[in-house]
Structures are given as structure tokens and as C-alpha cells.
Design an enzyme around this catalytic site. Structure first.
Site, PDB file in Angstrom:
ATOM      1  N   CYS A  91       0.812  -1.223   0.000  1.00  0.00           N
ATOM      2  CA  CYS A  91       0.000   0.000   0.000  1.00  0.00           C
ATOM      3  C   CYS A  91       0.841   1.267   0.000  1.00  0.00           C
ATOM      4  CB  CYS A  91      -0.945   0.017   1.199  1.00  0.00           C
ATOM      5  SG  CYS A  91      -2.177  -1.288   1.172  1.00  0.00           S
ATOM      6  N   GLN A 151      -5.416  -9.036   5.826  1.00  0.00           N
ATOM      7  CA  GLN A 151      -5.402  -7.724   6.479  1.00  0.00           C
ATOM      8  C   GLN A 151      -6.668  -7.468   7.286  1.00  0.00           C
ATOM      9  OE1 GLN A 151      -4.118  -4.268   4.301  1.00  0.00           O
ATOM     10  NE2 GLN A 151      -2.642  -5.440   3.098  1.00  0.00           N
ATOM     11  N   ARG A 215     -19.629   9.144   0.083  1.00  0.00           N
ATOM     12  CA  ARG A 215     -21.078   9.060   0.299  1.00  0.00           C
ATOM     13  C   ARG A 215     -21.488  10.128   1.325  1.00  0.00           C
ATOM     14  NH1 ARG A 215     -19.296   3.842   0.732  1.00  0.00           N
ATOM     15  NH2 ARG A 215     -19.790   3.691   2.946  1.00  0.00           N
ATOM     16  N   SER A 252     -11.388   0.628   3.939  1.00  0.00           N
ATOM     17  CA  SER A 252     -11.252   1.324   2.663  1.00  0.00           C
ATOM     18  C   SER A 252     -11.882   0.479   1.555  1.00  0.00           C
ATOM     19  CB  SER A 252      -9.785   1.586   2.353  1.00  0.00           C
ATOM     20  OG  SER A 252      -9.047   0.378   2.335  1.00  0.00           O
ATOM     21  N   HIS A 353      -8.956   3.918  -1.926  1.00  0.00           N
ATOM     22  CA  HIS A 353      -7.602   3.415  -1.696  1.00  0.00           C
ATOM     23  C   HIS A 353      -7.136   2.598  -2.893  1.00  0.00           C
ATOM     24  CE1 HIS A 353      -4.062   1.859   0.059  1.00  0.00           C
ATOM     25  NE2 HIS A 353      -4.565   0.939   0.872  1.00  0.00           N
ATOM     26  N   CYS A 383       0.219   2.207   6.584  1.00  0.00           N
ATOM     27  CA  CYS A 383       0.480   0.802   6.892  1.00  0.00           C
ATOM     28  C   CYS A 383       0.565   0.021   5.591  1.00  0.00           C
ATOM     29  CB  CYS A 383      -0.620   0.239   7.782  1.00  0.00           C
ATOM     30  SG  CYS A 383      -2.285   0.346   7.091  1.00  0.00           S
TER      31      CYS A 383
END
Length: 397
Positions: A91, A151, A215, A252, A353, A383
Site C-alpha cells: 500500500c 489484512q 457518500r 477502505s 484506496h 500501513c
């Protein structure tokens, strides 16, 4: 003494990473190229002076394979003489690309670098690069005989370890959407987002100008109706302490997007007639427990503050990647940061993400926030799978 500065940074709108998403019809190379091209055009830079393009991408398979950075640079119209390389720190890939670019400038190996990132998760599915094979091998299996976890389970373990309730996770997530919606309403993303045209459902080109996952009407009550995303018999048996608080709503989403940052030295910027926006002040990267996986942001933040000679209270704005609400809340609980300064314009739970693009996307947004608030120092941390994390401090100029 040489320094490393950010001249400009841009990102595409972030689309939902599914076949019906607004950016689903755009090839990842072309989406990536749009960010790079827009960055070069906006700065007026002669692309021939770029020493390298360093790009993050996680799903390096199929349409994002074969050193996808090279093809994005060529698709963007950069001269064939400009090289490019693709990096993977999960990431944090494009945040690492920023670190590599800045370190190259600081060392004198580079004068002008583009650090960028791409992820088209609707076209290159998350995890598809594993191709059904074991990516760990016998040595890792021997070191962690009980096995590693996805994760989402790490996010559950963090929520349980720090004692965050489902209500806390959902409240944080709803606030992320509210902040992002307000930022769009107030025009705060106008300076960082470079709209593009993409094929619509009928094949005709349509303008894509805003982030698709935000949203505005989301509330904690709405999020409370979602089912746990990672609950399964296997994990219930192994981790009986979990009561399953992590949902799609406080995690995410899956997204498509690209981003790019132009990095040089103050001396080179002056020679080229460019005005830097920020100085890249300090960097850190750490390894942490691969079972909890997502807690590396805590030691990474401590390490970068120590290297910078700064305290937490010196930082005016934070961008902490919202892989899961529990990650940011654990980071805040350990460090004591003021959440009013964290992800001011919303975070990844709302904005999205797109894995390989998120590091440079966060940097693009952090620059905007510092300029909008008049802050001096900004800190970004992410992270990363495998128990890794990057952290970066910038100083607005």
C-alpha cells in the site's frame, strides 16, 4: 547542501474498482499516463530533463505488468530517453517512490524525478498477482507456524487489542465521508484533481471529475447495518477473542486511480523557473509484527519525528491512510494526535484506496491541506502488508 522539494502534485479522481466504476473503461497505463502528463503540463516542465520516473503499483500482473511505469511514461508523451521503474512496497508503494526520488535528488544522483502511482483494481483484481501460488515459502512458514492472516483479520485484532467498539469504528468512518464531501463542496480538491474523460456504459466518453466512493449521506446508523466482512469459522476458532467489528463500511473500498509528484532540488527548480511548494524534510520506513501487520504506522511516526527533531505538536496536518478505521484509531491512541488535524479533507475510507497510487495521493492531499490551513509541517504515514510502514514529513514553503 542539497535539498529535495516538491514542485507540484496531482491525482486523478478516484473511481470505484469494479466493472461499473467510472474509470473501469480506462486502461491502467492510460490512467497513470494522465496523471504524469497533467503534472508535466501544469508545471510547464520540459519533460526531457526528467532523470527518472519511479512509480508504485501493487498488482503487477496483466495490464499493470512489464514495468508498467515505463509504458505510462511513454503513453504520457515523455521522451523515449526518460527511464522509468516500478516499485512495490504494497500500500505504501508510491510513498516509497517519493522517498526513493527524494533520496536520489539529495544524493546528487538525480536532478528531476517524477514519483507516481497507479492501481486499477477493477481491471487488475487485488491479489491476482499471487496466481493461486504460495508467496511465502517454507522459511516463513517455519517462522510463523500458526500462519499469517489477511489484512481484515489484522484490523480485527487491532480493534480488539485497543478495545475499539463497533460504534467507534463506524463513527470515525462516517466522519471521513462527511469531511470528504465537505471538501468537495468547498472546492478544496480543485487544485489537486485532474479530471479526465472515460468511456461510459454506452462507450461514449464522459467527464470524470469527482471521487466516486464518497457518500455524503453516510451516518453511523447506516454503517451499523452492515455485516462483519471477515468473519469465518477458521478465524473464529483461531481468535475466539474477536467479536467481529470490521465491515466494508469501516474499511477502505476497492478503487481505481493514479497520482504523480514532481521532485527536484531548490537549486534545480530555480534554474528551471519552477516554484517549489514544499520541502521533503524527513523519511522513515519500519518493519513490524506481520500478524498485526497494520501497526507499523506507530513506530514509523515515532522514527520520522525523531529523525526530524520534531515533536508531535509541531505537526500541523497528518495524513494517515485509512486502510481500516481501527488502524488510524490505534495510531491516535498510541501517539495522542489531535484527530481534528488528521485526514482533514477525509481519508481513504471515503476517497478510496487505489493501492499503488495511494501514497502519492495522500501526499497530494497533504500539500493541499497545508496550503489551505497555513500549516508548516505535514506528516504522512501508511500501513503496508507484511508489517511495514512508511512515514514522511514535509515542510510547506
Amino acid at each position: 547542501m542539497r535539498d529535495a522539494v516538491i514542485v507540484d502534485a496531482v491525482r486523478t479522481p478516484i473511481g470505484k474498482g469494479k466493472p461499473t466504476g467510472r474509470l473501469a473503461g480506462v486502461h491502467p497505463v492510460d490512467l497513470h499516463a494522465h496523471a504524469i502528463r497533467s503534472l508535466v503540463e501544469r508545471t510547464g516542465l520540459d519533460p526531457a530533463v526528467i532523470d527518472d520516473v519511479i512509480s508504485g503499483a501493487v498488482g503487477q500482473i496483466g495490464e499493470q505488468s512489464m514495468n508498467t511505469a515505463r509504458w505510462a511514461a511513454l503513453a504520457a508523451g515523455l521522451p523515449e530517453s526518460v527511464p522509468a521503474v516500478t516499485v512495490d512496497r504494497q500500500c505504501g508503494s508510491s510513498q516509497q517512490a517519493i522517498h526513493f526520488a527524494a533520496q536520489g535528488v539529495l544524493s546528487g544522483a538525480y536532478d528531476v524525478v517524477v514519483a507516481s502511482g497507479i492501481e486499477s483494481m477493477g481491471r487488475v483484481l487485488m491479489g491476482s498477482q499471487v496466481a493461486g501460488k504460495d508467496p511465502f515459502g517454507a522459511g516463513v512458514a517455519a517462522r510463523y507456524p500458526e500462519g499469517l492472516v489477511p489484512q481484515g483479520i489484522s484490523a480485527e485484532l487491532i480493534a480488539a487489542e485497543w478495545g475499539f467498539s463497533r460504534e467507534q469504528l463506524d463513527a470515525y468512518s462516517a466522519e471521513s465521508h462527511h469531511r470528504a464531501a465537505q471538501a468537495w463542496a468547498d472546492g478544496k480538491f480543485a487544485g489537486e484533481v485532474v479530471p479526465l474523460k472515460a468511456p461510459g456504459p454506452d462507450g461514449a466518453l464522459v467527464d470524470v471529475t469527482t471521487d466516486e466512493s464518497v457518500r455524503p449521506g453516510t451516518t453511523p446508523e447506516v454503517l451499523a447495518g452492515l455485516k462483519p466482512a471477515f468473519k469465518a469459522d477458521l478465524w473464529e476458532q483461531r481468535f475466539p477473542q474477536l467479536d467481529w467489528r470490521v465491515t466494508a463500511g469501516n474499511s477502505s473500498p476497492i478503487n481505481d486511480g493514479a497520482s504523480a509528484v514532481l521532485i527536484t532540488s531548490s537549486e534545480t527548480a530555480a534554474k528551471l523557473g519552477l516554484k517549489p511548494r514544499a520541502r521533503l524534510h524527513s523519511f522513515s520506513v519500519v518493519g513490524d509484527d506481520p500478524l498485526y501487520m497494520l501497526t507499523g504506522v506507530i513506530p514509523a511516526t515515532r522514527k520520522v519525528l525523531d529523525r526530524a527533531g520534531l515533536k508531535l505538536e509541531d505537526i500541523d496536518a497528518f495524513e494517515v491512510n485509512e486502510a481500516f478505521a481501527s488502524v488510524v484509531l490505534a495510531w491516535q491512541a498510541e501517539l495522542g494526535a489531535d484527530l481534528a488535524k488528521v485526514n482533514v479533507n477525509g481519508g481513504a475510507i471515503a476517497i478510496g484506496h487505489p493501492l499503488g497510487a495511494s501514497g502519492s495521493r495522500l501526499m497530494t492531499t497533504l500539500l493541499s491541506v497545508l496550503e489551505q490551513t497555513g500549516g508548516r509541517y505535514g506528516l504522512q504515514t501508511m500501513c503496508e502488508a507484511g508489517g511495514l510502514a512508511n512515514a514522511t514529513i514535509i515542510e510547506r514553503l
